[in-house]
Design an enzyme around this catalytic site. Structure first.
Site, PDB file in Angstrom:
ATOM      1  N   THR A   1       0.838  -1.197   0.000  1.00 36.77           N
ATOM      2  CA  THR A   1       0.000   0.000   0.000  1.00 36.77           C
ATOM      3  C   THR A   1       0.871   1.245   0.000  1.00 36.77           C
ATOM      4  OG1 THR A   1      -0.150   0.040   2.419  1.00 36.77           O
ATOM      5  CG2 THR A   1      -1.918  -1.099   1.222  1.00 36.77           C
TER       6      THR A   1
ATOM      7  N   GLU B   1      -4.878   4.136   3.172  1.00 33.96           N
ATOM      8  CA  GLU B   1      -3.905   3.250   2.548  1.00 33.96           C
ATOM      9  C   GLU B   1      -4.418   2.829   1.179  1.00 33.96           C
ATOM     10  OE1 GLU B   1      -2.343   0.230   5.335  1.00 33.96           O
ATOM     11  OE2 GLU B   1      -3.594   1.245   6.822  1.00 33.96           O
TER      12      GLU B   1
ATOM     13  N   ILE C   1      -2.466   0.089  -5.157  1.00 37.45           N
ATOM     14  CA  ILE C   1      -2.556   0.311  -6.596  1.00 37.45           C
ATOM     15  C   ILE C   1      -2.488  -1.056  -7.267  1.00 37.45           C
ATOM     16  CG2 ILE C   1      -1.521   1.440  -8.598  1.00 37.45           C
ATOM     17  CD1 ILE C   1      -0.336   3.506  -6.566  1.00 37.45           C
TER      18      ILE C   1
ATOM     19  N   HIS D   1      -1.312  -2.716  -9.668  1.00 37.05           N
ATOM     20  CA  HIS D   1      -0.222  -2.669 -10.646  1.00 37.05           C
ATOM     21  C   HIS D   1       1.044  -3.085  -9.907  1.00 37.05           C
ATOM     22  CE1 HIS D   1       2.228  -1.234 -13.997  1.00 37.05           C
ATOM     23  NE2 HIS D   1       3.005  -0.639 -13.105  1.00 37.05           N
TER      24      HIS D   1
ATOM     25  N   ARG E   1     -17.337  -1.477   1.016  1.00 40.14           N
ATOM     26  CA  ARG E   1     -17.879  -2.011   2.272  1.00 40.14           C
ATOM     27  C   ARG E   1     -17.313  -1.234   3.451  1.00 40.14           C
ATOM     28  NH1 ARG E   1     -13.937  -4.794   4.973  1.00 40.14           N
ATOM     29  NH2 ARG E   1     -12.186  -5.545   3.750  1.00 40.14           N
TER      30      ARG E   1
END
Length: 155
Positions: free
Chosen positions: A27, A79, A82, A84, A104
């Site tokens: 993150t 946090e 991504i 990728h 959620r």
């Protein structure tokens, strides 16, 4: 959610060191100042949207806003995971995000495995949602064209 889409930009700082090491889900973390700049009434929980590091490509992302009950954080954090694979860390770089949807509320888990499983489900849900036209169009937003020295939050 009345705050969405929410646009935010800030420097990436070192977090708790759990994402990559313990969870296998890296993150990018914002500083306390950036976290405090979020609307005070934005719900804690798991969101999805788009993220860009520096002037790089725009990628899908999933994001946690809150206290991470499993870890019993005492400070609220934001946090961003991504979706990728990056070759190296990007601490100190500018991260620009557009939060487009909510998945959620945050919740506690009985085990690390249950937490990882929930995060994987969140990632899959984010991928599905971000392929929808109403979310896909925000990938091209001018917000991602970073002008040097300009760090602002807007929605």
């Amino acid at each position: 959610m009345r705050h969405l889409p929410y646009f935010c930009r800030g420097k990436v700082v070192k977090g708790f060191g759990r994402g990559s090491k313990e969870l296998g889900i890296p993150t990018a973390n914002f500083s306390e100042q950036v976290v405090e700049s979020f609307p005070s009434d934005i719900s804690t929980g798991i969101y999805y949207g788009w993220a860009c590091v520096g002037n790089g490509d725009v990628h899908k992302m999933v994001l946690s806003i809150g206290w991470n009950p499993f870890y019993k954080n005492i400070k609220k954090s934001v946090e961003t995971h991504i979706i990728h694979t990056f070759k190296e860390d990007f601490y100190g770089e500018i991260l620009s995000i557009v939060i487009t949807g909510y998945i959620r509320p945050e919740r506690n888990f009985d085990s690390l495995e249950a937490l990882i499983s929930a995060i994987q489900e969140d990632i899959e849900e984010a991928k599905r949602q971000l392929d929808l036209p109403e979310h896909l169009k925000l990938k091209e937003d001018n917000f991602f064209h970073l002008r040097e020295g300009k760090i602002v939050n807007r929605h």
